[in-house]
Scaffold this motif. Structure first.
Motif, PDB file in Angstrom:
ATOM      1  N   LEU A   1      52.114  49.796  44.946  1.00 35.63           N
ATOM      2  CA  LEU A   1      51.579  48.821  43.767  1.00 35.63           C
ATOM      3  C   LEU A   1      50.919  49.712  42.759  1.00 35.63           C
ATOM      4  O   LEU A   1      50.583  48.642  41.795  1.00 35.63           O
ATOM      5  CB  LEU A   1      49.439  49.294  45.197  1.00 35.63           C
ATOM      6  N   ALA A   2      51.789  50.646  42.632  1.00 33.91           N
ATOM      7  CA  ALA A   2      51.343  51.673  40.881  1.00 33.91           C
ATOM      8  C   ALA A   2      52.103  50.949  40.567  1.00 33.91           C
ATOM      9  O   ALA A   2      51.706  50.578  39.279  1.00 33.91           O
ATOM     10  CB  ALA A   2      51.519  52.789  41.320  1.00 33.91           C
ATOM     11  N   VAL A   3      53.232  50.881  40.867  1.00 35.50           N
ATOM     12  CA  VAL A   3      54.376  49.756  39.678  1.00 35.50           C
ATOM     13  C   VAL A   3      54.116  48.410  40.027  1.00 35.50           C
ATOM     14  O   VAL A   3      54.217  47.852  38.540  1.00 35.50           O
ATOM     15  CB  VAL A   3      55.704  49.795  40.476  1.00 35.50           C
ATOM     16  N   ALA A   4      53.129  47.845  40.537  1.00 34.87           N
ATOM     17  CA  ALA A   4      52.999  46.303  40.804  1.00 34.87           C
ATOM     18  C   ALA A   4      52.172  46.279  39.527  1.00 34.87           C
ATOM     19  O   ALA A   4      52.043  44.762  38.707  1.00 34.87           O
ATOM     20  CB  ALA A   4      52.451  45.443  42.443  1.00 34.87           C
ATOM     21  N   ARG A   5      50.996  47.245  39.208  1.00 29.69           N
ATOM     22  CA  ARG A   5      50.374  47.192  37.819  1.00 29.69           C
ATOM     23  C   ARG A   5      51.180  46.869  37.320  1.00 29.69           C
ATOM     24  O   ARG A   5      50.477  46.589  36.126  1.00 29.69           O
ATOM     25  CB  ARG A   5      49.340  48.272  38.619  1.00 29.69           C
ATOM     26  N   GLN A   6      51.771  47.935  37.092  1.00 30.73           N
ATOM     27  CA  GLN A   6      52.797  47.946  35.209  1.00 30.73           C
ATOM     28  C   GLN A   6      53.760  46.545  35.009  1.00 30.73           C
ATOM     29  O   GLN A   6      53.370  46.081  34.222  1.00 30.73           O
ATOM     30  CB  GLN A   6      54.050  49.195  35.517  1.00 30.73           C
ATOM     31  N   ASN A   7      53.711  45.943  36.415  1.00 31.77           N
ATOM     32  CA  ASN A   7      54.175  43.881  36.272  1.00 31.77           C
ATOM     33  C   ASN A   7      53.455  42.430  35.914  1.00 31.77           C
ATOM     34  O   ASN A   7      53.430  42.125  35.894  1.00 31.77           O
ATOM     35  CB  ASN A   7      55.849  43.868  37.626  1.00 31.77           C
ATOM     36  N   LEU A   8      52.240  43.315  36.670  1.00 31.95           N
ATOM     37  CA  LEU A   8      51.475  42.290  37.516  1.00 31.95           C
ATOM     38  C   LEU A   8      49.865  41.963  35.513  1.00 31.95           C
ATOM     39  O   LEU A   8      50.033  43.281  35.065  1.00 31.95           O
ATOM     40  CB  LEU A   8      50.332  42.195  37.945  1.00 31.95           C
ATOM     41  N   PRO A   9      49.460  40.934  35.208  1.00 31.98           N
ATOM     42  CA  PRO A   9      48.417  40.725  33.932  1.00 31.98           C
ATOM     43  C   PRO A   9      47.201  41.929  34.054  1.00 31.98           C
ATOM     44  O   PRO A   9      46.907  41.695  35.514  1.00 31.98           O
ATOM     45  CB  PRO A   9      48.661  39.439  33.971  1.00 31.98           C
TER      46      PRO A   9
END
Length: 271
Positions: free
Chosen positions: A130-138
């Motif tokens: 989710l830490a990686v996902a946060r970087q990909n999401l608005p």
């Protein structure tokens, strides 16, 4: 610039088993800031780490996404699932879109970039993912940490739910590429004896999470679709089921509607 002293980068990658050594060497040279970093990256790739993890990004459908060591790397085949999720989201006004088993959240990220007004969520059991996902999401995206549907607040429903659940059968793990076996979490790959354990969990709770006329989209191997469709129908709480096949004839997206979905199937699962 090259990883000097031990042969050219391409030669070293080829010796370590890379099929596309020249192309990978170009990627590494473009990503490295200096010779020392190129050497470090080359060693990581020689050791079998995903090229995408080494350089920190992957390109999917023309969009760049952040990836990181120890997190599942989005595959190019997932473009099929992403395309279906975007199409379904565009058919709705201000759609609520959830990516389950999100990892780096490629589906939610590309829906957010392609569908104005989409409200995207991502859920995963792994906080590193989710830490990686946060970087990909608005900035407005909502992330949910937890196991399966329990990660979500009670009563929350979505117009489009998409997932690449772990769907590799246990006896197929040894046949997977070395980079996946050694550099991705096994839990992000394996789906139990038949590969459908996580699919069963998703179907069991989907009816309580789909909005009216909502759709659940799952990436699977096409050979699993018939069994998965039967699991969906056996719940007695879901609507029409169909599948969309990828061009490689290996990847498929299984689409399941809520009972009010009134889906006209594109292609029924094969007998």
């Amino acid at each position: 610039m090259d990883a000097g002293g031990q042969g050219t980068t391409a030669t070293r990658l080829r010796a370590s088993g890379s099929v596309f050594a020249e192309e990978e060497a170009e990627v590494l040279r473009a990503a490295a800031r200096d010779a020392d970093e190129l050497e470090a990256m080359t060693r990581r790739r020689e050791a079998g780490e995903f090229l995408e993890q080494v350089v920190g990004e992957v390109e999917v459908m023309g969009e760049r996404l952040v990836v990181a060591p120890g997190v599942f790397v989005p595959r190019q085949r997932t473009a099929l699932l992403i395309g279906e999720a975007v199409r379904e989201a565009r058919a709705r006004r201000a759609p609520r879109v959830l990516e389950m088993c999100a990892g780096a959240a490629p589906v939610a990220a590309l829906v957010a970039r392609s569908v104005p007004g989409a409200r995207v969520h991502a859920a995963d059991v792994d906080d590193a993912a989710l830490a990686v996902a946060r970087q990909n999401l608005p900035a407005g995206a909502v992330l949910h940490l937890g196991d399966g549907w329990a990660a979500l607040p009670p009563g929350e429903r979505f117009d489009v739910i998409a997932a690449v659940p772990p769907y590799v059968p246990r006896d197929r793990l040894a046949l997977m590429p070395r980079e996946a076996r050694e550099h991705e979490p096994t839990a992000a790959l394996l789906g139990g004896e038949d590969g459908l354990d996580h699919v069963r969990t998703l179907f069991a709770g989907a009816a309580d999470r789909l909005a009216r006329r909502g759709v659940l989209l799952l990436e699977l191997h096409h050979g699993q679709c018939r069994a998965a469709a039967e699991v969906a129908r056996a719940t007695g709480r879901l609507g029409a089921v169909d599948q969309v096949l990828g061009a490689d004839d290996g990847t498929a997206v299984l689409r399941v509607r809520d009972p009010a979905g009134n889906l006209i199937p594109i292609q029924q699962p094969a007998d």
